[in-house]
Design a protein around this motif. Sequence first.
Motif, PDB file in Angstrom:
ATOM      1  N   PRO A  68       0.842  -1.208   0.000  1.00 58.38           N
ATOM      2  CA  PRO A  68       0.000   0.000   0.000  1.00 58.38           C
ATOM      3  C   PRO A  68       0.871   1.251   0.000  1.00 58.38           C
ATOM      4  CG  PRO A  68      -0.685  -1.535   1.726  1.00 58.38           C
ATOM      5  CD  PRO A  68       0.624  -2.034   1.197  1.00 58.38           C
ATOM      6  N   GLU A 104      -2.807   5.751   0.449  1.00 57.43           N
ATOM      7  CA  GLU A 104      -3.893   4.781   0.371  1.00 57.43           C
ATOM      8  C   GLU A 104      -4.287   4.235   1.746  1.00 57.43           C
ATOM      9  OE1 GLU A 104      -2.357   2.980  -3.942  1.00 57.43           O
ATOM     10  OE2 GLU A 104      -2.076   1.828  -2.103  1.00 57.43           O
ATOM     11  N   ARG A 105      -3.396   4.374   2.706  1.00 59.45           N
ATOM     12  CA  ARG A 105      -3.569   3.658   3.975  1.00 59.45           C
ATOM     13  C   ARG A 105      -4.784   4.108   4.774  1.00 59.45           C
ATOM     14  NH1 ARG A 105       2.864   3.925   5.104  1.00 59.45           N
ATOM     15  NH2 ARG A 105       3.448   2.159   3.755  1.00 59.45           N
ATOM     16  N   MET A 123      -7.901   2.475   3.408  1.00 61.91           N
ATOM     17  CA  MET A 123      -7.940   1.028   3.650  1.00 61.91           C
ATOM     18  C   MET A 123      -8.163   0.707   5.121  1.00 61.91           C
ATOM     19  SD  MET A 123      -7.758   0.082   0.588  1.00 61.91           S
ATOM     20  CE  MET A 123      -7.808  -1.691   0.903  1.00 61.91           C
ATOM     21  N   SER A 139      -5.875  -1.669  -2.871  1.00 63.92           N
ATOM     22  CA  SER A 139      -5.645  -0.319  -2.344  1.00 63.92           C
ATOM     23  C   SER A 139      -5.397   0.720  -3.432  1.00 63.92           C
ATOM     24  CB  SER A 139      -4.474  -0.324  -1.362  1.00 63.92           C
ATOM     25  OG  SER A 139      -3.261  -0.661  -2.011  1.00 63.92           O
ATOM     26  N   ALA A 148      -7.988   3.445  -3.777  1.00 68.71           N
ATOM     27  CA  ALA A 148      -8.315   4.230  -2.580  1.00 68.71           C
ATOM     28  C   ALA A 148      -8.997   5.554  -2.915  1.00 68.71           C
ATOM     29  CB  ALA A 148      -7.057   4.477  -1.754  1.00 68.71           C
TER      30      ALA A 148
END
Length: 287
Positions: free
Chosen positions: A32, A36-37, A40, A78, A81
């Motif tokens: 990732p 994007e984290r 997610m 991801s 995102a």
Amino acid sequence: MDPATAAADVALSDRGEQLFDLFRRPQGRSRPRPDERSVMERARTSELTVNGEVAVVHRWGDGERPVLLIHGWESRASRYAKAVDRLLELGFSPVVFDAPGHGEATGETATMLDYLDIITELHRVHGEFEAIVAHSFGATATFVALQEGVRARRVVAISAVPDFAYLVDAFTVGLNLEPHLDAEVRGRLERQVYPGEADMWSRFSVFRGSGNVTVPLLVIHDEDDTMVDVGQGRRIAEAFGDRARLVVTRRLGHQRILGAPQVVQEIADFVTAGEGVRERKAEVAAR
């Protein structure tokens, strides 16, 4: 057979096996990205067993108006995102998954049948999708799934691989391989990966029964895509006639296209459009 001929046949077989292994296994597992984290981390995550491996499914929203997003080869859930965030803002319930051999899933590889099994099961759980958004290899799987009973109100195909034959040919041409090695990779796919398929080359194609896929289609392809030539995007749009709209972007390539703001907006506009979405086919150069 003389010893020299036998040795040459063994060398060819070994070379074919190496190439086949290279073709069917993702080369590395992407991680990732920092941006994007946060998206997610907000997902509800579950597991789905497919052919002995565990795919990972991520969901957002309240379950109403589901939109399925499908990643391509050597990619991961991801990468969607930014599109997930936008769809949530619009009141949709995004669903994405990591296929075997990708992202957080187990395994070392995935087949077209794995993708189809996952898509079919998610359709069973969620019912008709408001839209399916699919990239690359995932777009091929989407059209096969639509032919085989999965329902969606509209489809977005990004950097779409037109058929399985294109994958093999692009692979062998990219490595500057001799024609007999192309044939060997094809033969190994038929015998070792899809032995029960009467004709995998016609089944695993965007174009099979294209007249039966009557939903609105948005085709997005970048003119600088070095993995799948932009001509394939034009070819797909032409095959679906006035059901399709073609958007050609620039300088986004095959992978960066998924997170590009203009592409995310194209997706958002398309999935929220009314029934009059059947616009004339056009090419839009996104700058």
